[in-house]
Design an enzyme around this catalytic site. Sequence first.
Site, PDB file in Angstrom:
ATOM      1  N   THR A 136      -1.307   1.755   5.696  1.00  0.00           N
ATOM      2  CA  THR A 136      -1.168   2.678   4.576  1.00  0.00           C
ATOM      3  C   THR A 136      -2.439   2.672   3.741  1.00  0.00           C
ATOM      4  O   THR A 136      -2.970   1.618   3.400  1.00  0.00           O
ATOM      5  CB  THR A 136       0.041   2.274   3.702  1.00  0.00           C
TER       6      THR A 136
ATOM      7  N   ARG B 269       0.227  -5.956   9.616  1.00  0.00           N
ATOM      8  CA  ARG B 269      -0.522  -4.713   9.710  1.00  0.00           C
ATOM      9  C   ARG B 269      -0.143  -3.628   8.696  1.00  0.00           C
ATOM     10  O   ARG B 269      -0.940  -2.735   8.434  1.00  0.00           O
ATOM     11  CB  ARG B 269      -0.445  -4.162  11.131  1.00  0.00           C
ATOM     12  N   ASP B 270       1.038  -3.646   8.107  1.00  0.00           N
ATOM     13  CA  ASP B 270       1.386  -2.598   7.146  1.00  0.00           C
ATOM     14  C   ASP B 270       2.089  -3.187   5.925  1.00  0.00           C
ATOM     15  O   ASP B 270       3.099  -2.653   5.466  1.00  0.00           O
ATOM     16  CB  ASP B 270       2.265  -1.529   7.795  1.00  0.00           C
ATOM     17  N   LEU B 271       1.546  -4.290   5.408  1.00  0.00           N
ATOM     18  CA  LEU B 271       2.117  -4.876   4.200  1.00  0.00           C
ATOM     19  C   LEU B 271       1.860  -3.967   3.004  1.00  0.00           C
ATOM     20  O   LEU B 271       0.736  -3.543   2.758  1.00  0.00           O
ATOM     21  CB  LEU B 271       1.502  -6.251   3.934  1.00  0.00           C
TER      22      LEU B 271
END
Length: 259
Positions: free
Chosen positions: A135, A94-96
């Site tokens: 992000t 989810r936030d790579l």
Amino acid sequence: MIGVQGNREFLAEVLTLSRVHHPNLVNLVGYCAHGHQRLLVYEYMMNGSLEEHLFDLDENTAPLDWHTRMKIAKGVAKGLEYLHDVADPPVIYRDLKSSNVLLDGDMNPKLSDFGLNKFAPREGEDHMSARVMGTYGYCSPEYAMTGELTTKSDVYSFGVVFLELISGRRVIDDTRPTEEENLVIWAKPLFKDPSKFPMVADPLLNDNYPIKSLHQAVAIAAMCLQDEASTRPYMSDVVVALDYLAMVQDHDVPSEVDG
């Protein structure tokens, strides 16, 4: 003050981290929950983040060579493949982003910061809904617009990180001309014309890459960055596609760009 919900989320995160073990995931060494303090302790990664090795390099820092970039890409892909296909239950990262990819002493990548991870949809479900917490620039279109979250959301984020590796450009860079500020928007027209693929390559590489490998790398990034989630590959497919690129040796690097 951290309430009951905050405690539950923290403990759920610790539980998730304790269940996943893979060479391309940062190991959880320990944790502390004392009073209002909530701390996670990870293994030390001496080469810092991928972000530090791609952007704003000082004159004493050598840029990553092509082989190392492909090695890092494959390691990131394998870490995601493990989370999606092996972890039980499966996990959506989810936030790579490049700042969450850490590098050990041999420049092997490990995914860190699982604070935003979510379990993948249950059997019979094709997606889950979540408050968008990724992000900007790295989030897939469907996740950013509707909160619809699947493993294909991670595939899109991987495509962004891979494009950063290939190009040496930040996904969002307001120091560039307006038409180049968003890396994905700038690159997508170039994906349509293989003769323009060298324009995507990081100038710091000085054309030191096999042109066929560049073409394959750009094609993989383009597949991962499809607007429609259903048309993106699975991470297992990406790992297979990256096998060849990661095996390219330094003596193969003098490219066909000039010839």
